[in-house]
Design a protein around this motif. Sequence first.
Motif, short mmCIF file in Angstrom:
data_model
loop_
_atom_site.label_atom_id
_atom_site.label_comp_id
_atom_site.label_asym_id
_atom_site.label_seq_id
_atom_site.Cartn_x
_atom_site.Cartn_y
_atom_site.Cartn_z
N SER A 35 0.83 -1.20 0.00
CA SER A 35 0.00 0.00 0.00
C SER A 35 0.87 1.26 0.00
O SER A 35 0.46 2.30 -0.47
CB SER A 35 -0.93 -0.01 1.21
N SER A 36 2.10 1.14 0.54
CA SER A 36 2.99 2.29 0.51
C SER A 36 3.87 2.27 -0.74
O SER A 36 4.92 2.89 -0.79
CB SER A 36 3.88 2.29 1.75
N ALA A 37 3.41 1.51 -1.76
CA ALA A 37 4.24 1.33 -2.96
C ALA A 37 4.33 2.60 -3.80
O ALA A 37 5.09 2.64 -4.75
CB ALA A 37 3.69 0.20 -3.82
N GLU A 38 3.52 3.61 -3.48
CA GLU A 38 3.67 4.86 -4.20
C GLU A 38 5.03 5.44 -3.84
O GLU A 38 5.33 5.69 -2.68
CB GLU A 38 2.57 5.83 -3.79
N GLY A 39 5.85 5.61 -4.85
CA GLY A 39 7.19 6.10 -4.57
C GLY A 39 7.76 6.72 -5.82
O GLY A 39 7.02 7.19 -6.67
N TYR A 40 9.04 6.69 -5.94
CA TYR A 40 9.66 7.26 -7.13
C TYR A 40 10.59 6.23 -7.76
O TYR A 40 11.06 5.31 -7.10
CB TYR A 40 10.40 8.55 -6.78
N HIS A 41 10.80 6.40 -9.07
CA HIS A 41 11.58 5.42 -9.82
C HIS A 41 13.00 5.92 -10.06
O HIS A 41 13.20 7.11 -10.30
CB HIS A 41 10.93 5.15 -11.18
N LEU A 42 13.94 5.02 -10.01
CA LEU A 42 15.31 5.30 -10.42
C LEU A 42 15.71 4.23 -11.42
O LEU A 42 15.12 3.15 -11.44
CB LEU A 42 16.26 5.24 -9.21
N THR A 43 16.71 4.50 -12.24
CA THR A 43 17.23 3.46 -13.11
C THR A 43 18.69 3.23 -12.78
O THR A 43 19.38 4.13 -12.31
CB THR A 43 17.12 3.84 -14.60
N ASP A 74 19.31 -3.08 -22.40
CA ASP A 74 19.39 -1.85 -23.18
C ASP A 74 20.39 -2.05 -24.31
O ASP A 74 21.60 -2.15 -24.08
CB ASP A 74 19.86 -0.71 -22.26
N PRO A 75 19.93 -2.10 -25.58
CA PRO A 75 20.85 -2.41 -26.69
C PRO A 75 21.84 -1.28 -26.97
O PRO A 75 22.88 -1.51 -27.56
CB PRO A 75 19.91 -2.66 -27.88
N ASP A 76 21.52 -0.03 -26.57
CA ASP A 76 22.44 1.07 -26.83
C ASP A 76 23.67 0.99 -25.94
O ASP A 76 24.80 1.16 -26.39
CB ASP A 76 21.74 2.42 -26.59
N ARG A 77 23.43 0.72 -24.65
CA ARG A 77 24.56 0.67 -23.71
C ARG A 77 25.10 -0.74 -23.56
O ARG A 77 26.12 -0.92 -22.88
CB ARG A 77 24.11 1.19 -22.34
N LEU A 78 24.41 -1.71 -24.14
CA LEU A 78 24.78 -3.13 -24.02
C LEU A 78 24.89 -3.53 -22.54
O LEU A 78 25.81 -4.21 -22.12
CB LEU A 78 26.10 -3.43 -24.75
N GLN A 79 23.94 -3.04 -21.78
CA GLN A 79 23.89 -3.36 -20.36
C GLN A 79 22.46 -3.66 -19.96
O GLN A 79 21.52 -3.33 -20.70
CB GLN A 79 24.41 -2.17 -19.53
N ALA A 80 22.29 -4.26 -18.78
CA ALA A 80 20.95 -4.51 -18.28
C ALA A 80 20.44 -3.25 -17.60
O ALA A 80 21.13 -2.64 -16.79
CB ALA A 80 20.97 -5.67 -17.30
N LYS A 81 19.21 -2.84 -17.97
CA LYS A 81 18.62 -1.65 -17.37
C LYS A 81 17.61 -2.09 -16.32
O LYS A 81 16.64 -2.76 -16.63
CB LYS A 81 17.93 -0.82 -18.46
N VAL A 82 17.86 -1.74 -15.08
CA VAL A 82 17.01 -2.16 -13.97
C VAL A 82 16.26 -0.94 -13.44
O VAL A 82 16.86 0.11 -13.19
CB VAL A 82 17.85 -2.79 -12.84
N THR A 83 14.94 -1.06 -13.35
CA THR A 83 14.13 0.03 -12.79
C THR A 83 13.89 -0.25 -11.31
O THR A 83 13.45 -1.33 -10.93
CB THR A 83 12.78 0.12 -13.52
N LEU A 84 14.19 0.73 -10.46
CA LEU A 84 14.01 0.58 -9.03
C LEU A 84 12.85 1.44 -8.57
O LEU A 84 12.71 2.58 -9.01
CB LEU A 84 15.28 1.03 -8.28
N LEU A 85 11.99 0.90 -7.74
CA LEU A 85 10.91 1.68 -7.14
C LEU A 85 11.22 1.84 -5.66
O LEU A 85 11.31 0.87 -4.92
CB LEU A 85 9.56 0.97 -7.32
N LEU A 86 11.42 3.09 -5.25
CA LEU A 86 11.76 3.35 -3.85
C LEU A 86 10.59 4.03 -3.15
O LEU A 86 9.86 4.81 -3.77
CB LEU A 86 13.00 4.25 -3.77
N GLU A 87 10.40 3.72 -1.89
CA GLU A 87 9.30 4.31 -1.14
C GLU A 87 9.51 5.80 -0.97
O GLU A 87 10.64 6.28 -0.89
CB GLU A 87 9.18 3.62 0.23
N MET A 88 8.38 6.53 -0.89
CA MET A 88 8.42 7.99 -0.92
C MET A 88 9.23 8.57 0.24
O MET A 88 9.91 9.58 0.08
CB MET A 88 6.98 8.52 -0.86
N ASP A 89 9.14 7.94 1.43
CA ASP A 89 9.81 8.56 2.58
C ASP A 89 11.33 8.36 2.54
O ASP A 89 12.03 8.95 3.34
CB ASP A 89 9.22 8.06 3.91
#
Lengths: 152, 260
Positions: A35-43, A74-89
């Motif tokens: 329920s507190s999953a509203e947060g912000y994304h980082l890559t 990610d084919p441009d950087r030839l690396q794995a792109k990981v999306t992180l979801l962090l809690e708002m607080d």
Amino acid sequence: MTTRFIEIMVGAFVAVGCAALFMLAMKVSNLSTLSSAEGYHLTAYFENIGGLKVRSPITVSGVKVGQVTGIVFDPDRLQAKVTLLLEMDHDYFSTDTAASIYTAGLLGEQYIALEPGAEDETLKDGDTVEFTQSALVLEEIVSKFISNVASS
Amino acid sequence: MMNWLQNLGRKGLLLFEGLGRAAIFFVGMVGGLGVALLRFRLTLREIYSVGVLSLVIIVVSGLFVGMVLGLQGYVNFAKFNAEESLGIFVALSLVRELGPVVTGLLYAGRAGSALTAEIGLMKTTEQLAAMEMMAVDPMRRVFAPRFLAGIISMPLLAAIFSAVGVLGGYFVGVGLLGVDAGSYWSQMQASVDFSEDIVNGVIKSAVFGVACNWIALYEGYDAVPTAEGVSRATTKTVVRSALAVLGLDFILTALMFGDI
């Protein structure tokens, strides 16, 4: 057996069933933490993510602060792109925060550990974590070790 | 040779005829569901007899299944020093598989057989024919309320089974064997997903509810109207419901969790 008695018993049955479902939802599953999953994304870009999966935990000093929401190549950087979801607080990560993939226990699941740096500016939604360390792959270590032993 | 072929052909035709009749019966029953919802008092009485009266067996078996899972899980996890994972093991196996499946099997034995015997006896004593004589549609008056009651009861019973089982595992693991209570719950919450595991378990049990009630009611409706026929129909209900639950469980598991 009166109708009233039957109706009371059915009412109690439905109430107990709903209570059981509620307990499964809140106490057993991750709904209460989600329920507190509203947060912000980082890559973050990694050379090798090892056994990291979507929904793997993200920790700071061992405390869970978020989860992995997406892994693509990610084919441009030839690396794995990981999306992180962090809690708002947890919005205090400096721009030079480092992300590393570690394994919980010897055979446990893999997670991302964040180590805050010293900068004053903090990471905002959509920013990229610059400093990353890939997962340790056991075969690589073993082959390095064998070639070291062979050359010495 | 020809006799053998004829036998095979007759059996095949009988099988398809039975399946067809069961399908027509199902459609008739679903058609009566609207009336069953409007006259909910009839359904209420059936929920009492299939749901409330099954509670005791469901709660007791749930408790013991959970306790056995706790004990077995602890013994095996202790070999790897992974006792903290006990909560995951107990919760996932109950919510995904054991809850719906064991509830389905117990339901078939406790409530399904009773339904078949009741309907079979109604048919034997020509109560169903009498209803039709009075222009009362037995599909709407007898079958649809029982069908609806089963579909409502089954997910509730499965949820109660799983919840009681988790508590039973807690009692054995944490209470008797000394696993840390915090890690029991937190590890469980970390790996049990609400939409992925709990909701799928509820869907499973609803499907089993449809299958068990359909089989039980149809076998009663289709019974040979003699004492022997009713007893044979009751046996068939239990056997076929158990097979249907286990077979459907494999298909549903493959559909729901196959890709992970």
